[in-house]
Design a protein around this motif. Structure first.
Motif, mmCIF file in Angstrom:
data_model
loop_
_atom_site.group_PDB
_atom_site.id
_atom_site.type_symbol
_atom_site.label_atom_id
_atom_site.label_comp_id
_atom_site.label_asym_id
_atom_site.label_seq_id
_atom_site.Cartn_x
_atom_site.Cartn_y
_atom_site.Cartn_z
ATOM 1 N N THR A 26 31.017 37.158 42.487
ATOM 2 C CA THR A 26 31.148 35.872 41.765
ATOM 3 C C THR A 26 32.345 35.793 40.829
ATOM 4 O OG1 THR A 26 29.782 36.636 39.912
ATOM 5 C CG2 THR A 26 28.637 35.584 41.777
ATOM 6 N N HIS A 27 33.127 36.880 40.708
ATOM 7 C CA HIS A 27 34.293 36.884 39.824
ATOM 8 C C HIS A 27 33.906 36.607 38.362
ATOM 9 C CE1 HIS A 27 38.538 36.576 38.662
ATOM 10 N NE2 HIS A 27 38.806 37.100 39.837
ATOM 11 N N ASP B 61 44.774 39.469 45.292
ATOM 12 C CA ASP B 61 43.398 39.304 44.832
ATOM 13 C C ASP B 61 42.763 37.961 45.177
ATOM 14 O OD1 ASP B 61 43.608 41.809 43.721
ATOM 15 O OD2 ASP B 61 42.965 41.198 41.714
ATOM 16 N N ASP B 62 41.449 37.983 45.122
ATOM 17 C CA ASP B 62 40.519 36.848 45.117
ATOM 18 C C ASP B 62 40.261 36.259 46.513
ATOM 19 O OD1 ASP B 62 40.640 37.273 42.404
ATOM 20 O OD2 ASP B 62 41.479 35.314 41.899
ATOM 21 N N TYR C 134 34.333 33.601 47.537
ATOM 22 C CA TYR C 134 35.512 32.865 47.990
ATOM 23 C C TYR C 134 35.758 33.031 49.494
ATOM 24 C CZ TYR C 134 36.853 32.820 42.997
ATOM 25 O OH TYR C 134 36.890 32.661 41.641
ATOM 26 N N GLU D 31 27.028 43.175 41.306
ATOM 27 C CA GLU D 31 28.408 42.696 41.484
ATOM 28 C C GLU D 31 29.349 43.778 42.021
ATOM 29 O OE1 GLU D 31 29.833 39.804 41.236
ATOM 30 O OE2 GLU D 31 28.374 38.532 40.245
ATOM 31 N N PRO E 144 36.928 41.707 37.860
ATOM 32 C CA PRO E 144 37.539 40.402 37.582
ATOM 33 C C PRO E 144 38.233 40.397 36.221
ATOM 34 C CG PRO E 144 35.372 40.113 38.535
ATOM 35 C CD PRO E 144 35.537 41.592 38.287
ATOM 36 N N HIS F 35 36.059 43.073 44.934
ATOM 37 C CA HIS F 35 36.359 42.266 43.739
ATOM 38 C C HIS F 35 35.161 41.369 43.388
ATOM 39 C CE1 HIS F 35 39.206 40.872 40.759
ATOM 40 N NE2 HIS F 35 39.428 39.700 41.298
ATOM 41 N N THR F 36 33.953 41.904 43.575
ATOM 42 C CA THR F 36 32.654 41.295 43.212
ATOM 43 C C THR F 36 32.237 40.111 44.093
ATOM 44 O OG1 THR F 36 33.326 39.610 41.555
ATOM 45 C CG2 THR F 36 33.054 41.886 40.770
ATOM 46 N N THR G 91 36.893 38.496 46.609
ATOM 47 C CA THR G 91 35.661 38.035 45.968
ATOM 48 C C THR G 91 34.801 37.351 47.034
ATOM 49 O OG1 THR G 91 36.757 37.780 43.843
ATOM 50 C CG2 THR G 91 34.751 36.493 44.195
#
Ligand code: ZN
Length: 248
Positions: free
Chosen positions: A121-122, A69-70, A97, A136, A158, A118-119, A94
């Motif tokens: 802006t988290h 993730d992320d 990121y 999102e 998130p 994973h959106t 995200t």
């Protein structure tokens, strides 16, 4: 953390090399080898007004799923370890990121990773307005599709937090399943949510792009091997999640 002792005498005959340098070779030499995967039996999720939430994939096949993730940290070992392992993984990225570094993630994609949503802006979506959540979830899917050439079909909220609107909105824009997880990996340690410390068929393992990426990736696959499950691609187990778009 292991390291060479500061009191160890230096060898006079060769350049001292720290005994526990965990470089890419250290990790790749320890990756488990898996046999051929079974033919996947994808689950039909296209019914009802909401996307289902899965903590595990409803399958009896001896497979489990590694999700990462992320994308907040672009670890240099991610690509060589993915290639050396021969496994397929799912990345829930995200946008804020990753959008400045598409090439890093496109290289993982080319090596068999599938990029999901994973959106932007988290942000924790629970209780947020429909408009906010739509941006999102749905606008993020569109944007990820623009960046990476495939619009995501899966969504991970998130922190794993969602409300009823999240599930309806995800369904409305083609996010077929809202993914939770069964196990997490951090600093090389797998944390189980059941007393039986095994990764069971259908389980979804979550790790992140963090400094201990090599330890986490190795731990996840080692525990899968020890548990008797093979790492398979999540999208192959969800009808319509992939079609041909996950296979290069
Ligand atoms: Zn996250």
């Amino acid at each position: 953390m292991a390291g060479s002792s500061p009191s160890a005498p230096a060898s006079p005959t060769r350049t001292p090399k720290p005994g526990n340098v965990k470089d890419v070779d250290w990790y790749t030499s320890r990756l488990p080898v898996f046999g051929p995967l079974p033919e996947p039996e994808p689950v039909d999720v296209d019914h009802g007004p909401e996307s289902p939430v899965w903590k595990k994939v409803p399958t009896d096949q001896n497979v489990a799923f590694l999700t990462i993730d992320d994308g907040a940290l672009r670890h240099p070992m991610a690509l060589p370890l993915l290639k050396a392992s021969g496994v397929r993984v799912t990345l829930f990225l995200t946008i804020n990121y990753v959008q400045k570094y598409p090439d890093y993630f496109k290289a993982l994609q080319a090596a068999g990773a599938v990029i999901e949503n994973h959106t932007f802006t988290h942000t924790d979506l629970r209780g947020k307005s429909v408009a906010f959540q739509h941006h999102e979830i749905c606008d993020a899917a569109d944007r990820l599709g623009q960046i990476f050439g495939r619009r995501p079909t899966l969504f991970r909220p998130p922190f794993g937090d969602y409300d009823d609107n999240t599930l309806k909105i995800a369904h409305s824009c083609g996010q077929k399943v809202v993914l939770y997880w069964s196990e997490t990996v951090d600093k090389g340690i797998v944390r189980y949510q059941i007393a039986d410390h095994r990764i069971l068929p259908g389980h979804i393992v979550l790790m992140h792009f963090r400094p201990a990426y090599g330890d986490d990736f190795l731990a996840a696959l080692t525990r899968m091997k020890a548990s008797g499950v093979q790492p398979a691609l999540l999208e192959d187990y969800i009808k319509g999640a992939c079609d041909d778009s996950c296979n290069e």
